[in-house]
Design a protein around this motif. Structure first.
Motif, PDB file in Angstrom:
ATOM      1  N   LEU A  41      -0.223  -0.530   7.692  1.00  0.00           N
ATOM      2  CA  LEU A  41       0.992  -1.323   7.530  1.00  0.00           C
ATOM      3  C   LEU A  41       1.168  -1.760   6.079  1.00  0.00           C
ATOM      4  N   GLY A  42       0.071  -2.216   5.477  1.00  0.00           N
ATOM      5  CA  GLY A  42       0.140  -2.658   4.082  1.00  0.00           C
ATOM      6  C   GLY A  42       0.535  -1.533   3.153  1.00  0.00           C
ATOM      7  N   THR A  43      -0.029  -0.352   3.381  1.00  0.00           N
ATOM      8  CA  THR A  43       0.304   0.820   2.570  1.00  0.00           C
ATOM      9  C   THR A  43       1.764   1.212   2.750  1.00  0.00           C
ATOM     10  N   PHE A  44       2.241   1.146   3.988  1.00  0.00           N
ATOM     11  CA  PHE A  44       3.642   1.476   4.273  1.00  0.00           C
ATOM     12  C   PHE A  44       4.587   0.534   3.531  1.00  0.00           C
ATOM     13  N   ILE A  45       4.286  -0.767   3.595  1.00  0.00           N
ATOM     14  CA  ILE A  45       5.140  -1.761   2.931  1.00  0.00           C
ATOM     15  C   ILE A  45       5.128  -1.551   1.419  1.00  0.00           C
ATOM     16  N   SER A  46       3.931  -1.323   0.842  1.00  0.00           N
ATOM     17  CA  SER A  46       3.830  -1.107  -0.607  1.00  0.00           C
ATOM     18  C   SER A  46       4.602   0.134  -1.037  1.00  0.00           C
ATOM     19  N   ASP A  47       4.458   1.218  -0.260  1.00  0.00           N
ATOM     20  CA  ASP A  47       5.171   2.457  -0.581  1.00  0.00           C
ATOM     21  C   ASP A  47       6.676   2.255  -0.511  1.00  0.00           C
ATOM     22  N   LEU A  48       7.129   1.490   0.474  1.00  0.00           N
ATOM     23  CA  LEU A  48       8.559   1.234   0.629  1.00  0.00           C
ATOM     24  C   LEU A  48       9.100   0.429  -0.555  1.00  0.00           C
ATOM     25  N   VAL A  49       8.373  -0.605  -0.936  1.00  0.00           N
ATOM     26  CA  VAL A  49       8.786  -1.433  -2.081  1.00  0.00           C
ATOM     27  C   VAL A  49       8.809  -0.589  -3.351  1.00  0.00           C
ATOM     28  N   LEU A  50       7.774   0.244  -3.534  1.00  0.00           N
ATOM     29  CA  LEU A  50       7.700   1.109  -4.710  1.00  0.00           C
ATOM     30  C   LEU A  50       8.894   2.056  -4.771  1.00  0.00           C
ATOM     31  N   GLN A  51       9.235   2.647  -3.650  1.00  0.00           N
ATOM     32  CA  GLN A  51      10.366   3.577  -3.608  1.00  0.00           C
ATOM     33  C   GLN A  51      11.667   2.874  -3.964  1.00  0.00           C
ATOM     34  N   ILE A  52      11.858   1.679  -3.439  1.00  0.00           N
ATOM     35  CA  ILE A  52      13.092   0.925  -3.722  1.00  0.00           C
ATOM     36  C   ILE A  52      13.177   0.573  -5.201  1.00  0.00           C
ATOM     37  N   LEU A  53      12.080   0.033  -5.760  1.00  0.00           N
ATOM     38  CA  LEU A  53      12.096  -0.378  -7.165  1.00  0.00           C
ATOM     39  C   LEU A  53      12.230   0.817  -8.099  1.00  0.00           C
ATOM     40  N   SER A  54      11.596   1.935  -7.749  1.00  0.00           N
ATOM     41  CA  SER A  54      11.710   3.140  -8.568  1.00  0.00           C
ATOM     42  C   SER A  54      13.137   3.666  -8.558  1.00  0.00           C
ATOM     43  N   TYR A  55      13.762   3.601  -7.394  1.00  0.00           N
ATOM     44  CA  TYR A  55      15.154   4.034  -7.275  1.00  0.00           C
ATOM     45  C   TYR A  55      16.062   3.146  -8.125  1.00  0.00           C
ATOM     46  N   VAL A  56      15.826   1.835  -8.052  1.00  0.00           N
ATOM     47  CA  VAL A  56      16.631   0.886  -8.843  1.00  0.00           C
ATOM     48  C   VAL A  56      16.449   1.145 -10.331  1.00  0.00           C
ATOM     49  N   ALA A  57      15.203   1.419 -10.766  1.00  0.00           N
ATOM     50  CA  ALA A  57      14.933   1.684 -12.180  1.00  0.00           C
ATOM     51  C   ALA A  57      15.689   2.914 -12.658  1.00  0.00           C
ATOM     52  N   GLU A  58      15.700   3.971 -11.845  1.00  0.00           N
ATOM     53  CA  GLU A  58      16.426   5.184 -12.238  1.00  0.00           C
ATOM     54  C   GLU A  58      17.921   4.941 -12.273  1.00  0.00           C
ATOM     55  N   GLN A  59      18.444   4.218 -11.274  1.00  0.00           N
ATOM     56  CA  GLN A  59      19.879   3.938 -11.245  1.00  0.00           C
ATOM     57  C   GLN A  59      20.307   3.118 -12.453  1.00  0.00           C
ATOM     58  N   GLU A  60      19.469   2.183 -12.839  1.00  0.00           N
ATOM     59  CA  GLU A  60      19.798   1.364 -14.014  1.00  0.00           C
ATOM     60  C   GLU A  60      19.860   2.231 -15.266  1.00  0.00           C
ATOM     61  N   ARG A  61      18.916   3.185 -15.384  1.00  0.00           N
ATOM     62  CA  ARG A  61      18.947   4.100 -16.535  1.00  0.00           C
ATOM     63  C   ARG A  61      20.236   4.902 -16.550  1.00  0.00           C
ATOM     64  N   ARG A  62      20.670   5.357 -15.352  1.00  0.00           N
ATOM     65  CA  ARG A  62      21.919   6.122 -15.254  1.00  0.00           C
ATOM     66  C   ARG A  62      23.122   5.267 -15.629  1.00  0.00           C
ATOM     67  N   MET A 110       5.864  -8.096  -9.164  1.00  0.00           N
ATOM     68  CA  MET A 110       6.086  -7.780  -7.747  1.00  0.00           C
ATOM     69  C   MET A 110       4.744  -7.846  -7.021  1.00  0.00           C
ATOM     70  N   GLU A 111       4.478  -8.986  -6.406  1.00  0.00           N
ATOM     71  CA  GLU A 111       3.179  -9.253  -5.787  1.00  0.00           C
ATOM     72  C   GLU A 111       2.786  -8.209  -4.736  1.00  0.00           C
ATOM     73  N   LEU A 112       3.788  -7.656  -4.039  1.00  0.00           N
ATOM     74  CA  LEU A 112       3.491  -6.670  -3.001  1.00  0.00           C
ATOM     75  C   LEU A 112       2.921  -5.370  -3.573  1.00  0.00           C
ATOM     76  N   LEU A 113       3.206  -5.112  -4.865  1.00  0.00           N
ATOM     77  CA  LEU A 113       2.701  -3.882  -5.485  1.00  0.00           C
ATOM     78  C   LEU A 113       1.352  -4.155  -6.147  1.00  0.00           C
ATOM     79  N   ASP A 114       0.351  -4.242  -5.312  1.00  0.00           N
ATOM     80  CA  ASP A 114      -1.028  -4.441  -5.739  1.00  0.00           C
ATOM     81  C   ASP A 114      -1.883  -3.599  -4.807  1.00  0.00           C
ATOM     82  N   THR A 115      -2.319  -2.442  -5.299  1.00  0.00           N
ATOM     83  CA  THR A 115      -3.015  -1.491  -4.423  1.00  0.00           C
ATOM     84  C   THR A 115      -4.417  -1.949  -4.024  1.00  0.00           C
ATOM     85  N   ARG A 116      -4.887  -3.061  -4.584  1.00  0.00           N
ATOM     86  CA  ARG A 116      -6.192  -3.589  -4.182  1.00  0.00           C
ATOM     87  C   ARG A 116      -6.101  -4.306  -2.842  1.00  0.00           C
ATOM     88  N   LYS A 117      -4.866  -4.711  -2.485  1.00  0.00           N
ATOM     89  CA  LYS A 117      -4.670  -5.499  -1.265  1.00  0.00           C
ATOM     90  C   LYS A 117      -4.048  -4.639  -0.170  1.00  0.00           C
TER      91      LYS A 117
END
Length: 207
Positions: A112-133, A100-107
């Motif tokens: 705005l960049g931090t907001f987008i990265s945080d949003l992507v992280l939240q979505i992917l983390s949510y998906v990972a938990e849902q998949e485990r469930r 996931m190219e957007l998840l690179d905290t060096r960039k």
């Protein structure tokens, strides 16, 4: 003398039967030294994992942590978010998610960049938990279906009848009663532990 910043990688598979080769290949292509790669073979339900904790203890400010995808880090939404913040805010290291190219905290460290990265992280983390469930739910449904069809789990309970039908038990039991072998030899020959043999003898001799 200035300490050189390290690039470390963390990978995970759910159990020892799974293969971490794809993750290792990605880390190799990224140019990460073998001694800086940490792999756990256990569930991502929490962060109580030996290699992860070793890796994190060595992670310093301005170091870089590389993971292949977010669910290799973990599968619990809140814990992923907490770990991400701990590494980036408290330790002040960077994180790169290869898939996931957007998840690179060096960039894009602006607002705005931090907001987008945080949003992507939240979505992917949510998906990972849902998949485990979903995985846990499918496992539970599979177990319930098997039980409904008469499948029994766990070791079968021995009875006098089943022991009487076990030729190996009968053979070594006869030798044991004739004092030709002792309990330890009985256990070794039958391929069971001493307590199991003792308990089965009690079952067989019960009235």
């Amino acid at each position: 003398m200035e300490t050189k910043n390290k690039t470390m990688a963390y990978g995970r598979v759910s159990d020892i039967s799974q293969n971490e080769a794809r993750q290792l290949l990605s880390f190799k292509e990224y140019g990460i030294d073998k001694e800086n790669i940490y792999i756990d073979k256990q569930s991502g339900k929490d962060f109580n994992r030996k290699q992860y904790q070793i890796m994190k203890s060595k992670l310093k400010e301005n170091d870089l942590l590389v993971i292949k995808n977010i669910d290799r880090l973990g599968r619990d939404y809140n814990q992923i978010m907490d770990e991400w913040r701990d590494i980036t805010k408290n330790i002040k290291a960077d994180i790169v998610v290869i898939d996931m190219e957007l998840l690179d905290t060096r960039k894009n460290k602006d607002l705005l960049g931090t907001f987008i990265s945080d949003l992507v992280l939240q979505i992917l983390s949510y998906v990972a938990e849902q998949e485990r469930r979903f995985i846990n739910q499918r496992q539970l449904e599979g177990i319930n279906a098997a039980l409904a069809n008469g499948v029994k789990f766990g070791r079968p309970i021995k009875t006098k009848k089943t022991l009487d039908e076990d030729p190996m038990f009968i053979k070594y039991y006869a030798q044991y009663k004739a004092k030709q072998i002792n309990l330890c030899e009985f256990a070794r020959l039958w391929g069971k532990c001493r307590n199991t043999v003792y308990n089965n003898i009690r079952i067989y001799e019960s009235k």
